[in-house]
Design a protein around this motif. Structure first.
Motif, PDB file in Angstrom:
ATOM      1  N   LYS A  21     -13.149   7.687 -63.946  1.00 49.66           N
ATOM      2  CA  LYS A  21     -13.917   8.042 -65.143  1.00 49.66           C
ATOM      3  C   LYS A  21     -15.259   7.312 -65.178  1.00 49.66           C
ATOM      4  N   VAL A  22     -15.232   6.010 -64.876  1.00 55.76           N
ATOM      5  CA  VAL A  22     -16.475   5.229 -64.875  1.00 55.76           C
ATOM      6  C   VAL A  22     -17.439   5.792 -63.835  1.00 55.76           C
ATOM      7  N   LEU A  23     -16.949   6.086 -62.662  1.00 53.48           N
ATOM      8  CA  LEU A  23     -17.799   6.660 -61.618  1.00 53.48           C
ATOM      9  C   LEU A  23     -18.392   7.987 -62.082  1.00 53.48           C
ATOM     10  N   VAL A  37     -22.823  -1.050 -69.211  1.00 51.55           N
ATOM     11  CA  VAL A  37     -21.456  -0.873 -69.704  1.00 51.55           C
ATOM     12  C   VAL A  37     -21.078  -2.125 -70.485  1.00 51.55           C
ATOM     13  N   ALA A  38     -20.746  -1.930 -71.766  1.00 50.04           N
ATOM     14  CA  ALA A  38     -20.324  -3.050 -72.610  1.00 50.04           C
ATOM     15  C   ALA A  38     -18.834  -3.282 -72.403  1.00 50.04           C
ATOM     16  N   VAL A  39     -18.471  -4.510 -72.114  1.00 53.87           N
ATOM     17  CA  VAL A  39     -17.075  -4.878 -71.885  1.00 53.87           C
ATOM     18  C   VAL A  39     -16.659  -5.897 -72.941  1.00 53.87           C
ATOM     19  N   ARG A  40     -15.576  -5.572 -73.626  1.00 49.43           N
ATOM     20  CA  ARG A  40     -14.985  -6.520 -74.566  1.00 49.43           C
ATOM     21  C   ARG A  40     -13.661  -6.956 -73.965  1.00 49.43           C
ATOM     22  N   CYS A  41     -13.469  -8.249 -73.853  1.00 44.15           N
ATOM     23  CA  CYS A  41     -12.325  -8.785 -73.137  1.00 44.15           C
ATOM     24  C   CYS A  41     -11.482  -9.664 -74.053  1.00 44.15           C
ATOM     25  N   ARG A  49      -7.535  -9.301 -63.259  1.00 48.17           N
ATOM     26  CA  ARG A  49      -7.771  -8.031 -63.973  1.00 48.17           C
ATOM     27  C   ARG A  49      -9.250  -7.920 -64.311  1.00 48.17           C
ATOM     28  N   TRP A  50      -9.832  -9.014 -64.804  1.00 42.35           N
ATOM     29  CA  TRP A  50     -11.266  -9.030 -65.119  1.00 42.35           C
ATOM     30  C   TRP A  50     -12.080  -8.665 -63.882  1.00 42.35           C
ATOM     31  N   ALA A  56     -15.044  -2.438 -60.466  1.00 44.91           N
ATOM     32  CA  ALA A  56     -15.058  -0.971 -60.578  1.00 44.91           C
ATOM     33  C   ALA A  56     -16.346  -0.497 -61.241  1.00 44.91           C
ATOM     34  N   ILE A  57     -16.771  -1.209 -62.270  1.00 46.52           N
ATOM     35  CA  ILE A  57     -18.009  -0.846 -62.971  1.00 46.52           C
ATOM     36  C   ILE A  57     -19.218  -1.038 -62.049  1.00 46.52           C
ATOM     37  N   GLU A  58     -19.277  -2.165 -61.382  1.00 49.23           N
ATOM     38  CA  GLU A  58     -20.405  -2.421 -60.477  1.00 49.23           C
ATOM     39  C   GLU A  58     -20.415  -1.467 -59.294  1.00 49.23           C
ATOM     40  N   ASN A  59     -19.260  -1.155 -58.742  1.00 45.75           N
ATOM     41  CA  ASN A  59     -19.177  -0.213 -57.614  1.00 45.75           C
ATOM     42  C   ASN A  59     -19.622   1.188 -58.011  1.00 45.75           C
ATOM     43  N   ALA A  60     -19.472   1.505 -59.297  1.00 47.07           N
ATOM     44  CA  ALA A  60     -19.898   2.811 -59.793  1.00 47.07           C
ATOM     45  C   ALA A  60     -21.381   2.829 -60.156  1.00 47.07           C
ATOM     46  N   GLY A  61     -22.042   1.674 -60.002  1.00 44.35           N
ATOM     47  CA  GLY A  61     -23.474   1.606 -60.289  1.00 44.35           C
ATOM     48  C   GLY A  61     -23.811   1.054 -61.655  1.00 44.35           C
ATOM     49  N   GLY A  62     -22.824   0.560 -62.353  1.00 45.61           N
ATOM     50  CA  GLY A  62     -23.048   0.042 -63.697  1.00 45.61           C
ATOM     51  C   GLY A  62     -23.490  -1.401 -63.724  1.00 45.61           C
TER      52      GLY A  62
END
Length: 71
Positions: A21-23, A37-41, A49-50, A56-62
């Motif tokens: 989905k992120v990709l 991409v805003a991440v709330r942890c 997990r983090w 995944a976000i960075e690999n998708a270009g985020g």
């Protein structure tokens, strides 16, 4: 991002689906601002997990920005 699950726009999903989905979402964005991409942890999220979610976000270009709960 929580200890036992990840959500995207409020939807709980498996990690593989999150990655897809992120990709898909980020591939449609043009500017760097749109790719933020805003991440709330949650406080009990394991480090691995983090790392998996942020990778995944960075690999998708985020680009990741952290959201903090303001009290």
């Amino acid at each position: 991002l929580e200890r036992d699950h990840v959500k995207l726009n409020g939807e709980v999903m498996a990690m593989k689906k999150f990655e897809e989905k992120v990709l898909g979402l980020l591939s449609k964005k043009v500017s760097e601002t749109e790719k933020t991409v805003a991440v709330r942890c949650g406080p009990t999220v394991p480090y691995n997990r983090w790392m998996n979610v942020t990778a995944a976000i960075e690999n998708a270009g985020g680009t990741i920005t952290l959201m903090r709960k303001v009290q």
